[in-house]
Motif scaffolding. Structure first.
Motif, PDB file in Angstrom:
ATOM      1  N   SER A   1       0.827  -1.207   0.000  1.00 30.02           N
ATOM      2  CA  SER A   1       0.000   0.000   0.000  1.00 30.02           C
ATOM      3  C   SER A   1       0.860   1.255   0.000  1.00 30.02           C
ATOM      4  N   ALA A   2       1.951   1.235   0.764  1.00 25.79           N
ATOM      5  CA  ALA A   2       2.847   2.391   0.842  1.00 25.79           C
ATOM      6  C   ALA A   2       3.716   2.524  -0.407  1.00 25.79           C
ATOM      7  N   LYS A   3       3.842   1.435  -1.165  1.00 26.17           N
ATOM      8  CA  LYS A   3       4.647   1.418  -2.392  1.00 26.17           C
ATOM      9  C   LYS A   3       6.102   1.810  -2.126  1.00 26.17           C
ATOM     10  N   ILE A   4       6.652   1.223  -1.070  1.00 26.86           N
ATOM     11  CA  ILE A   4       8.058   1.462  -0.763  1.00 26.86           C
ATOM     12  C   ILE A   4       8.731   0.136  -0.411  1.00 26.86           C
ATOM     13  N   ALA A   5      10.030   0.112  -0.529  1.00 28.02           N
ATOM     14  CA  ALA A   5      10.801  -1.075  -0.174  1.00 28.02           C
ATOM     15  C   ALA A   5      11.234  -0.991   1.277  1.00 28.02           C
ATOM     16  N   ILE A   6      11.632  -2.123   1.827  1.00 29.19           N
ATOM     17  CA  ILE A   6      12.010  -2.184   3.230  1.00 29.19           C
ATOM     18  C   ILE A   6      13.201  -1.276   3.525  1.00 29.19           C
ATOM     19  N   ASP A   7      14.100  -1.079   2.564  1.00 27.69           N
ATOM     20  CA  ASP A   7      15.273  -0.250   2.825  1.00 27.69           C
ATOM     21  C   ASP A   7      14.944   1.241   2.840  1.00 27.69           C
ATOM     22  N   ALA A   8      13.680   1.589   2.506  1.00 27.71           N
ATOM     23  CA  ALA A   8      13.249   2.988   2.585  1.00 27.71           C
ATOM     24  C   ALA A   8      12.728   3.349   3.973  1.00 27.71           C
ATOM     25  N   ILE A   9      12.607   2.352   4.844  1.00 30.13           N
ATOM     26  CA  ILE A   9      12.151   2.597   6.216  1.00 30.13           C
ATOM     27  C   ILE A   9      13.331   3.098   7.048  1.00 30.13           C
ATOM     28  N   ASP A  10      13.124   4.204   7.760  1.00 28.46           N
ATOM     29  CA  ASP A  10      14.196   4.802   8.564  1.00 28.46           C
ATOM     30  C   ASP A  10      14.259   4.265   9.987  1.00 28.46           C
ATOM     31  N   ALA A  11      13.140   3.738  10.497  1.00 28.87           N
ATOM     32  CA  ALA A  11      13.117   3.195  11.859  1.00 28.87           C
ATOM     33  C   ALA A  11      11.911   2.273  12.002  1.00 28.87           C
ATOM     34  N   PHE A  12      12.028   1.340  12.938  1.00 27.56           N
ATOM     35  CA  PHE A  12      10.955   0.386  13.209  1.00 27.56           C
ATOM     36  C   PHE A  12      10.527   0.542  14.667  1.00 27.56           C
ATOM     37  N   ALA A  13       9.226   0.446  14.904  1.00 25.73           N
ATOM     38  CA  ALA A  13       8.713   0.639  16.259  1.00 25.73           C
ATOM     39  C   ALA A  13       7.673  -0.426  16.574  1.00 25.73           C
ATOM     40  N   ALA A  14       7.506  -0.680  17.851  1.00 27.18           N
ATOM     41  CA  ALA A  14       6.484  -1.627  18.288  1.00 27.18           C
ATOM     42  C   ALA A  14       6.045  -1.277  19.697  1.00 27.18           C
ATOM     43  N   THR A  15       4.816  -1.650  20.009  1.00 25.05           N
ATOM     44  CA  THR A  15       4.312  -1.481  21.369  1.00 25.05           C
ATOM     45  C   THR A  15       5.047  -2.445  22.284  1.00 25.05           C
ATOM     46  N   SER A  16       5.608  -1.920  23.387  1.00 27.12           N
ATOM     47  CA  SER A  16       6.351  -2.772  24.320  1.00 27.12           C
ATOM     48  C   SER A  16       5.586  -2.986  25.624  1.00 27.12           C
ATOM     49  N   GLY A  17       4.460  -2.331  25.781  1.00 27.32           N
ATOM     50  CA  GLY A  17       3.629  -2.463  26.970  1.00 27.32           C
ATOM     51  C   GLY A  17       2.803  -1.195  27.155  1.00 27.32           C
ATOM     52  N   PRO A  18       1.865  -1.201  28.052  1.00 31.17           N
ATOM     53  CA  PRO A  18       1.330  -2.363  28.754  1.00 31.17           C
ATOM     54  C   PRO A  18       0.454  -3.201  27.826  1.00 31.17           C
ATOM     55  N   GLY A  19       0.149  -4.416  28.251  1.00 29.61           N
ATOM     56  CA  GLY A  19      -0.672  -5.297  27.440  1.00 29.61           C
ATOM     57  C   GLY A  19      -0.470  -6.745  27.849  1.00 29.61           C
TER      58      GLY A  19
ATOM     59  N   GLY B   1      19.261  -2.823   9.565  1.00 30.14           N
ATOM     60  CA  GLY B   1      20.294  -1.986  10.161  1.00 30.14           C
ATOM     61  C   GLY B   1      19.786  -0.604  10.535  1.00 30.14           C
ATOM     62  N   LYS B   2      18.542  -0.533  11.005  1.00 28.18           N
ATOM     63  CA  LYS B   2      17.898   0.735  11.348  1.00 28.18           C
ATOM     64  C   LYS B   2      17.519   0.763  12.830  1.00 28.18           C
ATOM     65  N   PRO B   3      17.241   1.952  13.375  1.00 31.09           N
ATOM     66  CA  PRO B   3      16.890   2.066  14.792  1.00 31.09           C
ATOM     67  C   PRO B   3      15.564   1.370  15.123  1.00 31.09           C
ATOM     68  N   PHE B   4      15.468   0.976  16.387  1.00 32.30           N
ATOM     69  CA  PHE B   4      14.238   0.379  16.928  1.00 32.30           C
ATOM     70  C   PHE B   4      13.733   1.253  18.062  1.00 32.30           C
ATOM     71  N   LEU B   5      12.415   1.440  18.127  1.00 32.35           N
ATOM     72  CA  LEU B   5      11.811   2.221  19.209  1.00 32.35           C
ATOM     73  C   LEU B   5      10.725   1.403  19.890  1.00 32.35           C
ATOM     74  N   ALA B   6      10.855   1.229  21.206  1.00 30.32           N
ATOM     75  CA  ALA B   6       9.835   0.571  22.021  1.00 30.32           C
ATOM     76  C   ALA B   6       8.875   1.650  22.525  1.00 30.32           C
ATOM     77  N   ILE B   7       7.604   1.517  22.201  1.00 27.37           N
ATOM     78  CA  ILE B   7       6.628   2.562  22.495  1.00 27.37           C
ATOM     79  C   ILE B   7       5.607   2.093  23.516  1.00 27.37           C
ATOM     80  N   ASN B   8       5.300   2.980  24.456  1.00 24.94           N
ATOM     81  CA  ASN B   8       4.252   2.719  25.440  1.00 24.94           C
ATOM     82  C   ASN B   8       2.893   2.874  24.763  1.00 24.94           C
ATOM     83  N   HIS B   9       2.069   1.847  24.864  1.00 25.68           N
ATOM     84  CA  HIS B   9       0.745   1.846  24.242  1.00 25.68           C
ATOM     85  C   HIS B   9      -0.100   3.032  24.712  1.00 25.68           C
TER      86      HIS B   9
END
Length: 362
Positions: free
Chosen positions: A70-88, A108-116
């Motif tokens: 849907s975004a029409k981009i490749a994985i190497d175009a992503i600058d950072a990856f994030a995910a919910t790390s809690g609570p849950g 080889g990109k940054p990761f961010l743990a995000i509070n829900h």
């Protein structure tokens, strides 16, 4: 910046790709995919952790593929990856968190743990120029919070629920009434046909002198009214009638009920929740001298709550911001937005950071 975020804190599997940052006042949502599990959990009357985590594992690869397409981009175009790390739910959080970490390592990109909860808290400012100081009311199935927001990552908890969250109370009362799951939409629909003044239900902790909430007593009050209501409800099933007789043994003397009492009870229950949330919010605004109230979380989809708070704010000269309905339920767009704001501040997470099912906001 382009950020891919994953949300799997409970029973919604979600992936979003957001582009913006660098002071942009209009981040562009390139993709937002959500797979609901309501049908799987409805027969149990609530979320079953093992069922939820298995569905996350099955759904996530497909959602990732759809989001990238849907975004029409490749994985190497992503600058950072994030995910919910809690609570849950721990088993659910692990699925999305592990996937995002794996993608970050592979690219080889940054990761961010995000509070829900932070995702919900910031969602009323989605696509706005900046996060402005405000009092945030967050109401969902697991949380009822009043937060003094000074900026991204600068939060002070002013009040929280001491037992059931507002959304949890909606679900439990709906289950007592034999309504569907999730309970919030069912009660809201019934409440529109009912008389909110019919039953005088308790407004727990309304005058407690603090900004905390309690909705467990309200649920118990509904339980004591339930036996007669169920016995007179149209189309009552044998199971409901049996449950009603069992509960009558503990019930107090209660007045005669009419055929419309379920609608009236839903309206009365909903109004009590709204009254408590409104009054506590106004007191938080008064104590902090803030002139801005934000509303977010799944329960904020309730139209009566939105309009009641909007009206109260207008009367008191308070700016009122509420997240769009599609941002109120669990989604990855709000997680991507929170990640983008943190990344702008140079905040990233260590790949060794673990999930925390009880992660605190502040």
């Amino acid at each position: 910046m382009t950020i891919l975020a994953i949300e799997t804190s409970c029973d919604e599997t979600a992936v979003a790709i957001l582009r913006g940052g660098n002071g942009s006042s209009n981040p562009q949502l390139l993709a937002s995919e959500v797979a609901s599990q309501i049908a799987e959990h409805e027969k149990f009357g609530g979320v079953v952790p093992e069922v939820a985590s298995r569905n996350h594992v099955a759904q996530l690869p497909r959602l990732l593929e759809r989001a990238m397409a849907s975004a029409k981009i490749a994985i190497d175009a992503i600058d950072a990856f994030a995910a919910t790390s809690g609570p849950g739910l721990a088993s659910s959080l692990l699925v999305g968190n592990s996937a995002a970490k794996g993608l970050a390592i592979g690219a080889g990109k940054p990761f961010l743990a995000i509070n829900h909860v932070e995702g919900h808290l910031l969602s009323p400012f989605f696509a706005r120029e900046k996060i402005e100081p405000n009092i945030a009311l967050i109401v969902s199935g697991g949380h009822s919070l009043l937060v003094n927001v000074r900026g991204v990552g600068d939060y002070e908890i002013l009040g929280r629920t001491l037992d059931d969250a507002a959304g949890e109370a909606f679900d439990k009362v709906a289950k007592l009434l034999g309504l569907g799951y999730p309970g919030g939409p069912e009660i809201e629909e019934r409440a529109q046909k009912g008389d909110a003044k019919k039953f005088d239900l308790p407004r727990s902790m309304l005058n407690s002198g603090d900004l905390n909430f309690s909705f467990s007593g309200l649920k118990t009050a509904v339980r004591y009214l339930l036996p007669v209501i169920l016995s007179r409800a149209d189309n009552a099933s044998p199971a409901r009638t049996e449950g009603s007789r069992e509960m009558k043994q503990d019930a107090r003397e209660i007045p005669h009920f009419t055929r419309d009492d379920i609608n009236d009870l839903c309206a009365s229950f909903q109004q009590v929740v709204i009254d408590v949330l409104r009054e506590k919010s106004l007191r938080a605004l008064q104590q902090t001298k803030s002139r801005r109230l934000t509303l977010s979380g799944g329960v904020s989809c309730n139209r009566a709550l939105r309009e009641n708070l909007r009206s109260a704010c207008q009367k008191n000269g308070i700016e009122f911001l509420v997240a769009e309905p599609w941002l109120c339920t669990d989604n990855a767009a709000m997680i991507a937005f929170a990640a983008m704001l943190r990344l702008e501040k140079g905040i990233v997470s260590d790949l060794t950071e673990e999930i925390d099912p009880n992660l605190a906001l502040a």
